[in-house]
Design a protein around this motif. Structure first.
Motif, short mmCIF file in Angstrom:
data_model
loop_
_atom_site.label_atom_id
_atom_site.label_comp_id
_atom_site.label_asym_id
_atom_site.label_seq_id
_atom_site.Cartn_x
_atom_site.Cartn_y
_atom_site.Cartn_z
N CYS A 51 1.18 -1.16 -0.45
CA CYS A 51 -0.11 0.09 -0.21
C CYS A 51 0.99 1.48 -0.32
CB CYS A 51 -0.65 0.08 1.51
SG CYS A 51 -2.17 1.81 1.58
N ASN A 52 0.73 2.16 -1.40
CA ASN A 52 1.15 3.41 -0.85
C ASN A 52 0.31 4.49 -0.36
OD1 ASN A 52 3.75 3.04 -1.90
ND2 ASN A 52 3.05 2.68 -4.11
N HIS A 53 1.00 5.22 0.70
CA HIS A 53 0.64 6.51 1.14
C HIS A 53 1.85 7.49 1.73
CE1 HIS A 53 1.72 3.95 4.90
NE2 HIS A 53 1.18 3.18 3.97
N SER A 54 1.95 7.88 0.28
CA SER A 54 2.97 8.89 0.10
C SER A 54 2.74 10.20 1.11
CB SER A 54 3.93 9.41 -1.29
OG SER A 54 2.74 9.38 -2.14
N THR A 55 1.29 10.75 0.78
CA THR A 55 0.55 11.67 1.29
C THR A 55 0.84 11.55 2.86
OG1 THR A 55 -1.44 11.68 0.39
CG2 THR A 55 0.13 12.38 -1.05
N ILE A 56 0.61 10.68 3.37
CA ILE A 56 0.13 10.27 5.15
C ILE A 56 1.02 12.04 5.75
CG2 ILE A 56 2.45 9.04 5.35
CD1 ILE A 56 0.15 7.54 7.20
N SER A 57 0.32 12.20 6.61
CA SER A 57 0.99 12.85 7.88
C SER A 57 1.07 11.96 9.54
CB SER A 57 -0.35 14.37 7.78
OG SER A 57 -1.05 13.41 8.24
N GLY A 58 2.56 13.15 10.07
CA GLY A 58 2.73 12.49 11.34
C GLY A 58 1.30 11.96 12.09
N ASN A 59 -0.20 12.50 12.21
CA ASN A 59 -0.19 11.96 12.86
C ASN A 59 -1.90 11.09 11.98
OD1 ASN A 59 -1.96 14.21 11.41
ND2 ASN A 59 -3.66 14.63 12.71
N GLU A 60 -1.41 10.40 11.58
CA GLU A 60 -2.20 9.65 10.94
C GLU A 60 -1.79 7.92 11.10
OE1 GLU A 60 -2.61 11.87 7.08
OE2 GLU A 60 -4.53 11.71 6.82
N TYR A 61 -3.05 6.85 11.41
CA TYR A 61 -2.66 5.96 11.26
C TYR A 61 -2.68 4.98 10.05
CZ TYR A 61 -2.87 7.01 16.46
OH TYR A 61 -2.59 7.47 17.66
N VAL A 62 -1.82 3.90 9.87
CA VAL A 62 -2.60 3.11 8.67
C VAL A 62 -2.80 2.22 9.06
CG1 VAL A 62 -1.47 1.57 7.24
CG2 VAL A 62 -0.25 3.75 7.46
N TYR A 63 -4.60 1.58 8.48
CA TYR A 63 -5.38 0.74 9.30
C TYR A 63 -5.57 -0.32 7.73
CZ TYR A 63 -6.97 2.47 13.73
OH TYR A 63 -7.09 2.84 14.51
N TRP A 64 -5.61 -1.42 7.99
CA TRP A 64 -6.07 -2.34 6.97
C TRP A 64 -7.98 -3.56 7.80
CZ3 TRP A 64 -3.42 -4.27 2.75
CH2 TRP A 64 -2.95 -3.13 2.41
N TYR A 65 -7.95 -3.49 6.70
CA TYR A 65 -9.67 -4.06 6.73
C TYR A 65 -9.55 -4.59 5.54
CZ TYR A 65 -11.87 -1.79 10.77
OH TYR A 65 -12.05 -0.41 11.35
N ARG A 66 -10.38 -6.29 5.95
CA ARG A 66 -10.65 -7.33 4.25
C ARG A 66 -12.12 -6.94 4.64
NH1 ARG A 66 -8.21 -12.98 5.91
NH2 ARG A 66 -10.05 -13.00 7.60
N GLN A 67 -13.19 -7.71 3.76
CA GLN A 67 -13.74 -8.03 3.23
C GLN A 67 -14.06 -9.07 2.38
OE1 GLN A 67 -16.53 -4.71 0.77
NE2 GLN A 67 -18.35 -5.68 2.20
#
Lengths: 111, 115
Positions: free
Chosen positions: A22-38
């Protein structure tokens, strides 16, 4: 919330590790990475989340790069029941249940 | 099983009608949110309720409204149904203040078809 980019689909042999990027190049310092599946015809299921350190639970491991611009979800021994759409979501703390889903990665686990 | 139950599981309505979907949160959960999932797309956030008050809304028109009851169960109401409202509607619940990051538990959804 930062935008994420995931491959549309991936295949994995049963018993092997599935590595979902997963790419999240614009993530900021207070943002978390979450994963969900369906899984087909079911509601999304929480897998794991992290801020900057690698995380592991009974379902998966989450590896976040040092610059936090990308991450990888690892299912160590994929089974047929892991066939699902996997969503990578970046969110700030305090979002409650507000999750911004993209189109995710369709993981197909085959014999 | 997440403990979040939704009813009905399937529903067919005619364009212009009104519909009410119901969600029973997991025991002890005080925050509930609703999502719309069109075919082939990821779920889209509609709104969230915390302690019976709306606490955040996505980009949906006012004909989408909701309620949360003292027992934390919830309803989603959609007026003047349009064909594009056909989708899977998902309810998610969690415990804690929306200012915290908590794990959301989703129900199985209600499949709404508008004809």
């Amino acid at each position: 919330d930062a935008k994420t980019t995931q491959p549309t689909s991936m295949d994995c042999a049963e018993g092997r590790a599935a590595n979902l990027p997963c790419n999240h190049s614009t993530i900021s310092g207070n943002e978390y990475v979450y994963w969900y599946r369906q899984i087909h015809s079911q509601g999304p299921q929480y897998i794991i989340h992290g801020l900057k350190n690698n995380e592991t639970n009974e379902m998966a491991s989450l590896i976040i790069t040092e610059d936090r611009k990308s991450s990888t979800l690892i299912l160590p021994h994929a089974t047929l029941r892991d066939t699902a759409v996997y969503y990578c979501i970046v969110r700030v703390k305090g979002g409650g249940n507000k999750l911004t889903f993209g189109t995710g990665t369709q993981l197909k686990v085959e014999l | 099983e997440t403990g979040v139950t939704q009813s009905p599981t399937h529903l067919i309505k005619t364009r212009g009608q009104q519909v009410t979907l119901r969600c029973s949160s997991q025991s002890g959960h005080n925050t509930v949110s609703w999502y719309q999932q069109a075919l082939g797309q990821g779920p889209q956030f509609i709104f969230q309720y915390y302690r019976e008050e709306e606490n955040g809304r996505g980009n949906f028109p006012p004909r989408f409204s909701g309620l949360q009851f003292p027992n934390y169960s919830s309803e989603l109401n959609v007026n003047a149904l349009e064909l594009d409202d056909s989708a899977l509607y998902l309810c998610a619940s969690s415990w804690g203040h929306p200012g915290e990051n908590t794990e959301a538990f989703f129900g199985q959804g209600t499949r709404l078809t508008v004809v």
